[in-house]
Design an enzyme around this catalytic site. Structure first.
Site, PDB file in Angstrom:
ATOM      1  N   ASN A 154       0.867  -1.180   0.000  1.00 37.88           N
ATOM      2  CA  ASN A 154       0.000   0.000   0.000  1.00 37.88           C
ATOM      3  C   ASN A 154       0.901   1.226   0.000  1.00 37.88           C
ATOM      4  O   ASN A 154       1.516   1.548   1.010  1.00 37.88           O
ATOM      5  CB  ASN A 154      -0.889  -0.032   1.254  1.00 37.88           C
ATOM      6  CG  ASN A 154      -1.770   1.205   1.370  1.00 37.88           C
ATOM      7  OD1 ASN A 154      -1.783   2.047   0.472  1.00 37.88           O
ATOM      8  ND2 ASN A 154      -2.490   1.308   2.469  1.00 37.88           N
ATOM      9  N   TRP A 155       0.947   1.878  -1.152  1.00 38.94           N
ATOM     10  CA  TRP A 155       1.884   3.006  -1.295  1.00 38.94           C
ATOM     11  C   TRP A 155       1.334   4.295  -0.683  1.00 38.94           C
ATOM     12  O   TRP A 155       2.018   5.305  -0.659  1.00 38.94           O
ATOM     13  CB  TRP A 155       2.235   3.209  -2.780  1.00 38.94           C
ATOM     14  CG  TRP A 155       2.999   2.059  -3.380  1.00 38.94           C
ATOM     15  CD1 TRP A 155       3.461   0.938  -2.740  1.00 38.94           C
ATOM     16  CD2 TRP A 155       3.396   1.900  -4.752  1.00 38.94           C
ATOM     17  NE1 TRP A 155       4.116   0.111  -3.624  1.00 38.94           N
ATOM     18  CE2 TRP A 155       4.093   0.677  -4.865  1.00 38.94           C
ATOM     19  CE3 TRP A 155       3.231   2.683  -5.908  1.00 38.94           C
ATOM     20  CZ2 TRP A 155       4.617   0.216  -6.077  1.00 38.94           C
ATOM     21  CZ3 TRP A 155       3.748   2.228  -7.117  1.00 38.94           C
ATOM     22  CH2 TRP A 155       4.439   1.010  -7.197  1.00 38.94           C
ATOM     23  N   LYS A 156       0.093   4.256  -0.241  1.00 33.03           N
ATOM     24  CA  LYS A 156      -0.538   5.426   0.408  1.00 33.03           C
ATOM     25  C   LYS A 156      -0.313   6.678  -0.444  1.00 33.03           C
ATOM     26  O   LYS A 156      -0.360   6.592  -1.668  1.00 33.03           O
ATOM     27  CB  LYS A 156      -0.007   5.559   1.846  1.00 33.03           C
ATOM     28  CG  LYS A 156      -0.227   4.258   2.640  1.00 33.03           C
ATOM     29  CD  LYS A 156      -0.002   4.392   4.123  1.00 33.03           C
ATOM     30  CE  LYS A 156      -0.252   3.049   4.805  1.00 33.03           C
ATOM     31  NZ  LYS A 156      -0.097   3.098   6.252  1.00 33.03           N
ATOM     32  N   GLY A 160       2.938  -1.244   4.308  1.00 35.74           N
ATOM     33  CA  GLY A 160       2.967   0.188   4.023  1.00 35.74           C
ATOM     34  C   GLY A 160       4.382   0.645   3.740  1.00 35.74           C
ATOM     35  O   GLY A 160       4.920   0.452   2.646  1.00 35.74           O
ATOM     36  N   GLY A 161       5.018   1.229   4.746  1.00 37.06           N
ATOM     37  CA  GLY A 161       6.331   1.856   4.567  1.00 37.06           C
ATOM     38  C   GLY A 161       7.348   0.983   3.852  1.00 37.06           C
ATOM     39  O   GLY A 161       8.050   1.454   2.939  1.00 37.06           O
ATOM     40  N   GLU A 195      -5.307  -5.132  10.452  1.00 34.83           N
ATOM     41  CA  GLU A 195      -4.310  -4.098  10.665  1.00 34.83           C
ATOM     42  C   GLU A 195      -4.635  -3.362  11.967  1.00 34.83           C
ATOM     43  O   GLU A 195      -5.423  -2.404  11.955  1.00 34.83           O
ATOM     44  CB  GLU A 195      -4.324  -3.085   9.511  1.00 34.83           C
ATOM     45  CG  GLU A 195      -4.024  -3.677   8.155  1.00 34.83           C
ATOM     46  CD  GLU A 195      -3.462  -2.635   7.187  1.00 34.83           C
ATOM     47  OE1 GLU A 195      -2.367  -2.870   6.670  1.00 34.83           O
ATOM     48  OE2 GLU A 195      -4.090  -1.587   6.988  1.00 34.83           O
ATOM     49  N   SER A 207       3.484  -2.328  10.383  1.00 36.07           N
ATOM     50  CA  SER A 207       4.925  -2.364  10.655  1.00 36.07           C
ATOM     51  C   SER A 207       5.569  -3.691  10.253  1.00 36.07           C
ATOM     52  O   SER A 207       6.482  -4.174  10.934  1.00 36.07           O
ATOM     53  CB  SER A 207       5.206  -2.039  12.131  1.00 36.07           C
ATOM     54  OG  SER A 207       4.765  -0.724  12.429  1.00 36.07           O
ATOM     55  N   HIS A 250      -9.567   1.104   4.978  1.00 37.61           N
ATOM     56  CA  HIS A 250      -8.291   1.265   5.679  1.00 37.61           C
ATOM     57  C   HIS A 250      -8.501   2.176   6.888  1.00 37.61           C
ATOM     58  O   HIS A 250      -9.310   3.104   6.836  1.00 37.61           O
ATOM     59  CB  HIS A 250      -7.242   1.853   4.729  1.00 37.61           C
ATOM     60  CG  HIS A 250      -5.856   1.779   5.278  1.00 37.61           C
ATOM     61  ND1 HIS A 250      -5.395   2.671   6.225  1.00 37.61           N
ATOM     62  CD2 HIS A 250      -4.844   0.919   5.051  1.00 37.61           C
ATOM     63  CE1 HIS A 250      -4.158   2.343   6.546  1.00 37.61           C
ATOM     64  NE2 HIS A 250      -3.794   1.291   5.847  1.00 37.61           N
ATOM     65  N   GLU A 267      -6.858   4.523   7.945  1.00 36.47           N
ATOM     66  CA  GLU A 267      -6.636   5.947   7.654  1.00 36.47           C
ATOM     67  C   GLU A 267      -7.868   6.561   6.999  1.00 36.47           C
ATOM     68  O   GLU A 267      -8.076   7.777   7.088  1.00 36.47           O
ATOM     69  CB  GLU A 267      -5.372   6.101   6.793  1.00 36.47           C
ATOM     70  CG  GLU A 267      -4.124   5.825   7.631  1.00 36.47           C
ATOM     71  CD  GLU A 267      -2.940   5.265   6.865  1.00 36.47           C
ATOM     72  OE1 GLU A 267      -2.914   5.344   5.623  1.00 36.47           O
ATOM     73  OE2 GLU A 267      -2.029   4.720   7.528  1.00 36.47           O
ATOM     74  N   GLY A 306       2.515   2.042  10.930  1.00 39.74           N
ATOM     75  CA  GLY A 306       3.469   3.140  10.821  1.00 39.74           C
ATOM     76  C   GLY A 306       4.169   3.488  12.118  1.00 39.74           C
ATOM     77  O   GLY A 306       4.773   4.558  12.236  1.00 39.74           O
TER      78      GLY A 306
END
Ligand code: 13P
Length: 274
Positions: free
Chosen positions: A13-15, A240-241, A173, A219, A101, A103, A179
């Site tokens: 997920n490149w957000k 993610g990251g 999640e 994470s 998600h 977010e 994150g």
């Protein structure tokens, strides 16, 4: 060790990261990793760029094993919804869509009802919904993890047919793990996965529960990924990251490819008794 019941899914997920140019470069690097011997057979690899890079990444991914997902969408096919993107538009470019998600839920007020409408729209348009669920830290501290996750899973898939529920992906999640570098203990993630599978079994029957893929997010790194994939109920990861760096994402993909129960490489598989 018998092969995994479900093919592993590793999704990035490149957000709100990447331009068209950097997205193309990252997608090319991921495609090389996904096509490598021992990986292509064992792992489904998916990337979710922002809307502005979806077409560019779809171009790069064409003819490679990499699948493309949108990060969200509206449920209506068309209409006066300024700023929104419809399932018809997403289906031109992607095979999957991330829905609910945290977010979106916590930053933009998305409700369980919204996620349900979007999941139905995705399924109606042949898109695989990746439904995200997970408790906040306050909910975990209050002992509400199981109730929150069960409610979100039930609400997201309510009204789906059993075969539709089986086609879906659910991403667990925990909000406090996203994150933060504070990944969920793999044993606890596995416990929640079994709860999710039980909810799917109760609502849609055993075949749907056996088919639905459950992935962990929060994470995930090359260092901790293998511990999740060792659990037969954790079918992969939503990253993610670490998905923004091809090396790190590649290491996570390879960890899934060699996890216990992953299919043997094609050459070795032929030698196994049938
Ligand atoms: P991180 O891997 O950066 O914690 O993000 C997880 C996530 O939100 C994936 O959807």
């Amino acid at each position: 060790m018998s092969p995994r019941a479900r093919t592993a899914l590793i999704a990035g997920n490149w957000k709100m990261h990447t331009t068209q140019a950097t997205a193309r470069d990252l997608a090319r690097a991921v495609a090389d990793i996904a096509a490598a011997p021992g990986v292509a057979d064992a792992v489904d690899v998916l990337v979710a760029p922002p809307f502005t890079a979806l077409a560019a990444v779809a171009d790069v991914a064409r003819g490679t094993p990499v699948r493309v997902a949108a990060q969200d969408m509206h449920w209506a096919d068309t209409g006066a919804f300024t700023g929104e993107v419809s399932p018809v538009m997403v289906a031109e470019l992607a095979t999957h869509v991330i829905l609910g998600h945290s977010e979106r839920r916590h930053g933009f007020g998305e409700t369980d009802g919204d996620v349900n409408r979007k999941a139905h729209a995705a399924l109606a348009h042949g898109l695989v919904p990746i439904v995200c669920v997970g408790e906040t830290l306050a909910e975990r501290d209050a002992g509400k993890t199981d109730a929150v996750v069960a409610r979100q899973v039930d609400a997201a898939l309510e009204g789906a047919a059993p075969d539709e529920a089986g086609r879906a992906v659910v991403a667990y999640e925990p909000v406090w793990a996203i994150g933060t570098g504070r990944a969920c203990d793999p044993a606890e993630a596995g416990r929640v996965m079994r709860l999710i599978r039980q909810r799917v079994a109760a609502a849609f029957g055993a075949p749907a529960a056996d088919a639905v893929r459950l992935v962990y997010g929060g994470s995930v790194t090359p260092d901790n990924a293998a511990a999740y994939f060792a659990d037969p109920d954790i079918d992969g990861a939503l990253v993610g990251g670490a998905s923004l760096k091809a090396d790190a994402f590649g290491a996570i993909i390879r960890a899934a490819a060699v996890a216990p129960g992953a299919p043997a490489p094609a050459g070795a598989r032929k030698e196994q008794p049938t």
